[in-house]
Write an enzyme that holds these catalytic residues in place. Structure first.
Site, mmCIF file in Angstrom:
data_model
loop_
_atom_site.group_PDB
_atom_site.id
_atom_site.type_symbol
_atom_site.label_atom_id
_atom_site.label_comp_id
_atom_site.label_asym_id
_atom_site.label_seq_id
_atom_site.Cartn_x
_atom_site.Cartn_y
_atom_site.Cartn_z
ATOM 1 N N ASN A 91 -27.110 113.841 61.029
ATOM 2 C CA ASN A 91 -27.079 112.240 60.744
ATOM 3 C C ASN A 91 -28.245 111.833 59.984
ATOM 4 O O ASN A 91 -28.602 110.820 59.902
ATOM 5 C CB ASN A 91 -26.991 111.478 62.625
ATOM 6 C CG ASN A 91 -27.162 110.340 62.132
ATOM 7 O OD1 ASN A 91 -26.385 109.359 61.174
ATOM 8 N ND2 ASN A 91 -28.111 109.867 62.868
ATOM 9 N N TYR A 156 -32.552 108.377 47.008
ATOM 10 C CA TYR A 156 -31.859 108.446 48.647
ATOM 11 C C TYR A 156 -30.551 108.911 48.098
ATOM 12 O O TYR A 156 -29.692 109.837 48.600
ATOM 13 C CB TYR A 156 -32.416 107.174 48.665
ATOM 14 C CG TYR A 156 -31.198 106.744 49.897
ATOM 15 C CD1 TYR A 156 -31.518 107.228 51.578
ATOM 16 C CD2 TYR A 156 -29.779 106.051 50.373
ATOM 17 C CE1 TYR A 156 -30.782 107.551 52.749
ATOM 18 C CE2 TYR A 156 -29.205 105.820 51.736
ATOM 19 C CZ TYR A 156 -29.543 106.695 52.610
ATOM 20 O OH TYR A 156 -28.910 106.026 53.513
HETATM 21 P P1 NAP Z 1 -32.732 104.949 61.640
HETATM 22 O O1 NAP Z 1 -32.273 104.150 62.372
HETATM 23 O O2 NAP Z 1 -33.989 104.494 60.429
HETATM 24 O O3 NAP Z 1 -32.464 106.535 62.678
HETATM 25 C C1 NAP Z 1 -33.365 107.086 62.047
HETATM 26 C C2 NAP Z 1 -32.482 108.279 63.097
HETATM 27 O O4 NAP Z 1 -32.779 109.490 62.470
HETATM 28 C C3 NAP Z 1 -33.857 108.563 63.926
HETATM 29 O O5 NAP Z 1 -33.664 108.439 65.061
HETATM 30 C C4 NAP Z 1 -35.223 109.154 63.639
HETATM 31 O O6 NAP Z 1 -35.660 109.812 64.451
HETATM 32 C C5 NAP Z 1 -33.816 111.014 63.052
HETATM 33 N N1 NAP Z 1 -34.892 111.144 62.107
HETATM 34 C C6 NAP Z 1 -35.977 110.673 61.327
HETATM 35 N N2 NAP Z 1 -36.312 111.642 60.453
HETATM 36 C C7 NAP Z 1 -35.870 112.899 61.645
HETATM 37 C C8 NAP Z 1 -36.195 114.043 60.927
HETATM 38 N N3 NAP Z 1 -36.957 114.465 59.612
HETATM 39 N N4 NAP Z 1 -35.556 115.025 61.784
HETATM 40 C C9 NAP Z 1 -34.845 114.830 63.237
HETATM 41 N N5 NAP Z 1 -34.491 113.762 63.694
HETATM 42 C C10 NAP Z 1 -35.642 112.257 62.509
HETATM 43 O O7 NAP Z 1 -31.867 105.284 60.708
HETATM 44 P P2 NAP Z 1 -29.798 104.890 60.819
HETATM 45 O O8 NAP Z 1 -29.627 103.386 59.695
HETATM 46 O O9 NAP Z 1 -29.684 104.590 61.455
HETATM 47 O O10 NAP Z 1 -29.521 106.039 60.032
HETATM 48 C C11 NAP Z 1 -28.638 107.389 60.495
HETATM 49 C C12 NAP Z 1 -27.829 108.007 59.301
HETATM 50 O O11 NAP Z 1 -27.491 107.278 58.437
HETATM 51 C C13 NAP Z 1 -28.640 108.215 57.966
HETATM 52 O O12 NAP Z 1 -28.498 109.965 57.623
HETATM 53 C C14 NAP Z 1 -28.381 107.138 56.834
HETATM 54 O O13 NAP Z 1 -29.085 107.459 55.891
HETATM 55 C C15 NAP Z 1 -26.985 107.124 56.669
HETATM 56 N N6 NAP Z 1 -26.679 105.803 56.415
HETATM 57 C C16 NAP Z 1 -26.962 104.429 56.964
HETATM 58 C C17 NAP Z 1 -26.471 103.243 56.063
HETATM 59 C C18 NAP Z 1 -27.413 101.837 57.249
HETATM 60 O O14 NAP Z 1 -26.583 101.334 56.669
HETATM 61 N N7 NAP Z 1 -28.258 101.852 58.068
HETATM 62 C C19 NAP Z 1 -26.031 102.674 55.802
HETATM 63 C C20 NAP Z 1 -25.261 104.822 54.953
HETATM 64 C C21 NAP Z 1 -26.187 105.909 55.421
HETATM 65 P P3 NAP Z 1 -36.456 109.062 64.978
HETATM 66 O O15 NAP Z 1 -36.542 107.845 66.133
HETATM 67 O O16 NAP Z 1 -37.665 110.102 66.680
HETATM 68 O O17 NAP Z 1 -37.601 108.151 64.001
#
Ligand code: NAP
Length: 248
Positions: A91, A156
């Site tokens: 994730n 991305y």
């Molecule tokens: P987010 O709120 O920014 O959270 C990101 C998470 O990933 C945090 O727990 C962060 O840890 C962790 N992280 C970042 N870099 C890392 C690394 N190198 N190693 C281990 N952990 C790491 O993101 P989100 O929106 O929940 O997104 C989660 C996933 O869903 C991502 O892959 C994103 O691309 C995908 N996604 C999101 C959306 C959206 O609309 N939000 C849409 C499509 C896909 P820390 O808290 O320690 O920084």
């Protein structure tokens, strides 16, 4: 009786956003959960404290998913702590948005390493233990942006599109070992990541969402529960979009 009773899940990036919602939902469904973070130690500890009444085992690990060595060490440690891993959820992800003319090599590399190489790193190290277990479900977090592209997100979009080919290939390689591999393509989900988008991009997204609202982390987490559970036992190599019919 939870849908995931007796299963152990390893979730990267479980400290915030979609990952946090997955940790909460999996614990509620009876799974033991190991999750990672990169900098949010306090938040991760608070999450574990908040879920202590669920009765499942929860543990947070600081581990950079983009590092091959740290991923190898993580899997070793989780297996030592939990005995097995039935579900891997790749994730963790980041954005470094900018138009191609301005995109630096660092911005390209950071996104490809964190979003795509991480999927290789964790899958590579979990596969052998899953094969020994004769079962497993791997879930890779992609994005609708990987399908349709998005101006300002070439790095991305490329990382998320790469996940589709990887997912289908792994499903074909290890299907005979009772290991399934699927992808989820969320649309626009309310998290810290989407807070970073400028208003113009947000409005454009919202205008294109037939369900006329943003998605919630919990709605992606519910999809993960399905793909992790035995209710999806014959589903592999697929992508499930969780996007309110955005661009469908
Ligand atoms: P987010 O709120 O920014 O959270 C990101 C998470 O990933 C945090 O727990 C962060 O840890 C962790 N992280 C970042 N870099 C890392 C690394 N190198 N190693 C281990 N952990 C790491 O993101 P989100 O929106 O929940 O997104 C989660 C996933 O869903 C991502 O892959 C994103 O691309 C995908 N996604 C999101 C959306 C959206 O609309 N939000 C849409 C499509 C896909 P820390 O808290 O320690 O920084």
């Amino acid at each position: 009786m939870g849908l995931l009773n007796g299963k152990t899940a390893l979730i990267t990036g479980g400290s915030r956003g979609i990952g946090e919602a997955i940790v909460r939902k999996f614990a509620a469904e009876g799974a033991n959960v190991a999750f990672t973070y990169i900098s949010s130690a306090d938040r991760s500890n608070a999450l574990i404290e908040d879920l202590k009444d669920t009765g499942v085992t929860l543990k947070a690990y600081q581990s950079d998913a983009s590092s091959y060595e740290q991923s190898e060490e993580l899997v070793k440690q989780v297996l030592e702590d939990f005995g097995q891993v039935d579900v891997l959820i790749n994730n963790a992800g980041i954005t470094r948005d900018t138009l191609m003319l301005r995109m630096s090599e660092e911005q390209w590399d950071a996104v490809l390493k964190t979003n795509l190489k991480s999927v290789f790193n964790l899958t590579k190290h979990i596969l052998r233990p899953m094969m020994r277990n004769r079962k497993g479900s791997i879930i890779n977090m992609s994005s609708v942006v990987g399908v349709f592209g998005n101006a300002g997100q070439a790095n991305y979009a490329a990382s998320k599109a790469g996940i589709f080919g990887f997912t289908k290939s792994i499903a074909k390689e290890v299907g005979s070992r009772n290991i399934r591999c699927n992808a989820i393509a969320p649309g626009f989900i309310e998290t810290d990541m989407t807070k970073e988008l400028d208003e113009k991009t947000k409005e454009a997204f919202l205008a294109g969402i037939p369900m006329k609202r943003l998605g919630q982390g919990e709605e992606v987490a519910n999809t993960c529960v399905f793909l992790a559970s035995d209710h999806s036992s014959y589903i592999s190599g697929q992508t499930l979009s969780v996007c309110g019919a955005l661009n469908c």
